[in-house]
Write a protein that holds these residues in place. Structure first.
Motif, PDB file in Angstrom:
ATOM      1  N   TRP A 192       0.718  -1.458   0.016  1.00  0.00           N
ATOM      2  CA  TRP A 192      -0.290   0.185   0.108  1.00  0.00           C
ATOM      3  C   TRP A 192       0.918   1.583   0.214  1.00  0.00           C
ATOM      4  CZ3 TRP A 192      -5.208   1.062  -0.036  1.00  0.00           C
ATOM      5  CH2 TRP A 192      -5.716   2.596   0.532  1.00  0.00           C
ATOM      6  N   PRO A 199      -6.789   0.512   5.851  1.00  0.00           N
ATOM      7  CA  PRO A 199      -5.636   1.222   4.568  1.00  0.00           C
ATOM      8  C   PRO A 199      -5.843   2.661   4.825  1.00  0.00           C
ATOM      9  CG  PRO A 199      -6.212  -1.062   3.632  1.00  0.00           C
ATOM     10  CD  PRO A 199      -7.124  -0.953   4.951  1.00  0.00           C
ATOM     11  N   LEU A 200      -7.647   2.937   5.064  1.00  0.00           N
ATOM     12  CA  LEU A 200      -8.376   3.878   5.033  1.00  0.00           C
ATOM     13  C   LEU A 200      -8.175   4.688   6.001  1.00  0.00           C
ATOM     14  CD1 LEU A 200     -11.010   3.611   2.241  1.00  0.00           C
ATOM     15  CD2 LEU A 200      -8.435   4.650   2.123  1.00  0.00           C
ATOM     16  N   TRP A 225      -3.621   3.183   7.449  1.00  0.00           N
ATOM     17  CA  TRP A 225      -2.410   3.620   6.671  1.00  0.00           C
ATOM     18  C   TRP A 225      -2.350   4.908   5.859  1.00  0.00           C
ATOM     19  CZ3 TRP A 225      -3.008  -2.457   3.750  1.00  0.00           C
ATOM     20  CH2 TRP A 225      -3.173  -3.231   5.180  1.00  0.00           C
ATOM     21  N   PHE A 245      -3.958   7.692   2.913  1.00  0.00           N
ATOM     22  CA  PHE A 245      -3.376   8.214   1.705  1.00  0.00           C
ATOM     23  C   PHE A 245      -2.977   9.013   1.000  1.00  0.00           C
ATOM     24  CE2 PHE A 245      -7.560   8.285   3.854  1.00  0.00           C
ATOM     25  CZ  PHE A 245      -7.784   9.634   3.271  1.00  0.00           C
ATOM     26  N   ASP A 246      -3.034   9.908   0.264  1.00  0.00           N
ATOM     27  CA  ASP A 246      -2.746  10.780  -1.019  1.00  0.00           C
ATOM     28  C   ASP A 246      -2.979  11.343  -2.057  1.00  0.00           C
ATOM     29  OD1 ASP A 246      -0.060   9.793  -2.395  1.00  0.00           O
ATOM     30  OD2 ASP A 246       0.539   8.970  -0.013  1.00  0.00           O
ATOM     31  N   LEU A 298      -1.681   8.050  -4.948  1.00  0.00           N
ATOM     32  CA  LEU A 298      -2.485   7.191  -4.916  1.00  0.00           C
ATOM     33  C   LEU A 298      -3.824   7.000  -5.483  1.00  0.00           C
ATOM     34  CD1 LEU A 298      -1.861   4.477  -3.488  1.00  0.00           C
ATOM     35  CD2 LEU A 298      -3.627   5.068  -2.044  1.00  0.00           C
ATOM     36  N   ILE A 340      -7.249   5.722  -6.481  1.00  0.00           N
ATOM     37  CA  ILE A 340      -8.457   4.960  -5.839  1.00  0.00           C
ATOM     38  C   ILE A 340      -9.268   3.801  -6.483  1.00  0.00           C
ATOM     39  CG2 ILE A 340      -9.893   3.725  -3.194  1.00  0.00           C
ATOM     40  CD1 ILE A 340      -7.608   6.098  -1.708  1.00  0.00           C
ATOM     41  N   ARG A 384       0.361   4.669  10.211  1.00  0.00           N
ATOM     42  CA  ARG A 384       0.272   5.291   8.791  1.00  0.00           C
ATOM     43  C   ARG A 384       1.666   5.085   8.160  1.00  0.00           C
ATOM     44  NH1 ARG A 384      -2.080   9.031   7.364  1.00  0.00           N
ATOM     45  NH2 ARG A 384      -3.579   9.282   9.173  1.00  0.00           N
ATOM     46  N   ARG A 427       1.749   6.459   4.034  1.00  0.00           N
ATOM     47  CA  ARG A 427       1.739   7.431   3.945  1.00  0.00           C
ATOM     48  C   ARG A 427       0.925   8.443   4.392  1.00  0.00           C
ATOM     49  NH1 ARG A 427       0.414   4.592  -1.938  1.00  0.00           N
ATOM     50  NH2 ARG A 427       0.900   7.177  -2.524  1.00  0.00           N
ATOM     51  N   GLY A 428       0.913   9.531   3.431  1.00  0.00           N
ATOM     52  CA  GLY A 428      -0.334  10.605   3.742  1.00  0.00           C
ATOM     53  C   GLY A 428       0.488  11.073   4.641  1.00  0.00           C
TER      54      GLY A 428
END
Ligand SMILES: Cc1ncc(C[n+]2csc(CCOP(=O)(O)OP(=O)(O)O)c2C)c(N)n1
Ligand SMILES: [Mg+2]
Length: 539
Positions: A257, A273-274, A277, A279-280, A283, A285, A535, A537-538
């Motif tokens: 991811w 994930p959401l 982890w 998001f940015d 990515l 989706i 986390r 990423r993002g």
């Protein structure tokens, strides 16, 4: 026809051949209608309503087909609430048939037997479709509508109430055949955008959830076309065969991811994930989901495809090859990633060795039913699953004590394959009295109870985070072997993975009743670093 006869006829018209139930005066007419139809529909009676509802859930999960349970109102209904809530969280097609006090009293409570204020309102908070039968002719219509609702949009349970004096009422009844489920039209523009985006992806990742269980082949084909790893954690396990190097567990999924440029989520909440982890903008989706409200709930996707995974993925497979870039095999890379992850996770002993023993004896199409217990947490990450619908894990409710009765339902509905239930000593005793049900109805479920004398998970947290101030987490247990034997079940105690393997072989060969295997264990290492990972990423 009476309402009761009409209701049974409606269940039969929808292909149901079993109902899980616990009787009582409010539903006596309905049970009499079941008795008159005993050759066509089996009535599996349990020892607690919780058992009936979990059995219906297990049967639904193991077959993918609608299942029903019937209980008395008030306490009976409330006894099923945890299972009904779990069915809702798992989008499982379970129909609850719930009794009611006399119709004229429902709005004017007079302390009747099993009376409860606003039962309909309580049920409506748990399921999306709820209705009450008022007359014989309502029964086929409302049951048909409930069945349709259970497969429309986001699938899930439905509930129908019927008052004690309405079951016996007679009147003309019109048979209602199963109603067609409206199929969402595929948005071809969105489909082309998805294909373009996936086709150009450099580091694609697929996440499979429970909504992908009926599209296993399609997910696997997509994965191979894109050379995209497929992450599954709980409800999505078995969508891709774990022997495929592209199948990855939760921690490997997080690693991928962090690197991904395009992620395709199929029938999944993408909760870890959401929510955890991150998001940015780098990515993209893409979501495939039966529920139109789901894709944008946490993060707005680049593309949302609303509808069942199967037809959508089939269309995607038609148009993707023309848009797909040339890709080299990731097999070597994936083997390396798996090897590294296995090394990291090797400390999860004895969990992994017990799981290996189970996998070695449970046939490829055998069903594994998970629980909220140490070996269960490890199973979600590391038990190899080979086929769809063979790993049942309760999703975000994670209700301790769901496992044994749910597994009984799975084994009852799938008599053709072995079903294995694991529990901790804590979880098992929630519905352990359903051993009587297993004996009565000759259900050959094999149950492994890992006994650490504790709510081990809670206890470990108290040790690690609360300075060893232990409270309410040590347990006083029965002798599980003697307990099971007192019901007439086969039972044994084993002390090592090798002994478990031997015991399982004997147990799976026995098809005329339940077996319990107790495994005394000590404290086990924490799995949480592989589950709650933070986390990736993002910002
Ligand atoms: C309905 C419900 N009640 C309470 C919990 C909280 N809970 C999670 S794990 C656990 C202890 C489980 O004990 P056991 O079944 O013996 O498994 P172990 O951790 O010891 O392996 C508890 C109480 C829960 N998940 N669900
Ligand atoms: Mg325990």
């Amino acid at each position: 026809m009476t309402t009761a006869d009409a209701a049974v006829a409606a269940l039969l018209a929808h292909g149901l051949d079993t109902i899980y139930a616990l009787p009582g005066i409010h539903n006596d007419d309905f049970f009499d209608a079941l008795a008159k139809n005993a050759g066509k529909i089996r009535t599996i009676h349990t020892r607690h309503e919780q058992g009936a509802a979990y059995m219906a859930l297990g049967a639904a999960l193991a077959t993918g087909k609608p299942q029903a349970y019937c209980v008395v109102p008030g306490p009976g209904m409330l006894n099923t609430a945890a299972a009904l809530l779990t069915a809702y969280g798992m989008n499982a097609p379970v129909l609850a048939l719930i009794g009611q006090i006399a119709e004229r009293d429902i709005a004017h409570p007079v302390s009747n037997l099993h009376e409860i204020r606003d039962q309909a309102g309580i049920i409506a908070r748990i399921v999306d479709y709820a209705a009450r039968i008022h007359a014989p002719n309502d029964a086929p219509r409302l049951i048909a509508q409930a069945m349709r609702a259970m497969f429309t949009g986001r699938p899930g349970p439905a509930a129908i109430e019927c008052a004690v004096d309405v079951w016996e009422r007679s009147g003309p009844v019109r048979v209602v055949p199963p109603l067609p489920v409206r199929k969402a039209a595929i948005n071809e523009d969105a489909l082309r955008s998805a294909a373009k985006c996936l086709g150009a992806a450099k580091r694609p990742l697929i996440i499979a959830g429970g909504g992908a269980q009926d599209a296993a082949e399609e997910v696997t084909q997509l994965a191979h076309l894109l050379q995209a790893p497929v992450m599954s954690y709980r409800r999505g396990r078995g969508v891709i065969d774990d022997r495929d190097p592209l199948s990855v567990n939760l921690p490997l999924g997080r690693e991928l991811w962090a690197e991904a440029d395009v992620v395709l989520g199929v029938g999944t909440l993408m909760q870890y994930p959401l929510l955890h982890w991150g998001f940015d903008r780098d990515l993209a989706i893409i979501r495939v989901d039966a529920d139109p409200d789901e894709p944008a709930r946490i993060a707005r996707p680049k593309v949302a495809l609303v509808g069942r995974a199967l037809p959508i993925l089939r269309r995607l497979l038609e148009i993707l090859p023309a848009r797909n870039t040339r890709r080299s095999s990731r097999t070597v890379e994936m083997h390396q990633r798996h090897a590294r992850m296995q090394n990291r996770m090797a400390k999860l002993e004895p969990q992994l060795s017990y799981l290996a023993a189970i996998r070695a004896e449970l046939p490829e199409d055998g069903i594994f039913v998970d629980e909220v217990t140490q070996v269960g947490f490890a199973a979600r990450l590391a038990f190899p699953v080979y086929r769809p619908r063979t790993f049942l894990s309760p999703g975000h409710q994670d209700p301790l004590g769901w496992g044994f009765a749910t597994a009984l339902g799975a084994q009852d509905a799938r008599r053709d394959v072995p079903v294995l239930s694991i529990s901790g000593d804590g979880g098992f005793l929630y519905t352990a009295t359903e051993l009587a049900t297993a004996m009565r109805h000759r259900i050959p479920l094999v149950t492994v109870v890992f006994n650490d004398g504790a709510f081990g998970n809670v206890r470990r947290i108290q040790k690690e985070r609360y300075g060893n101030r232990l409270i309410a987490s040590d347990l006083t247990n029965p002798d599980f072997v003697a307990f099971a034997e007192s019901f007439g079940a086969a039972a044994t105690r084993v002390k090592s993975p090798a002994e478990l393997r031997a015991a399982l072989r004997t147990a799976f060969a026995r098809r005329d009743g339940p077996t319990l295997i107790e495994v005394p264990v000590g404290e086990m290492p924490s799995p949480w670093e592989f589950i709650l990972m933070g986390r990736a990423r993002g910002s």
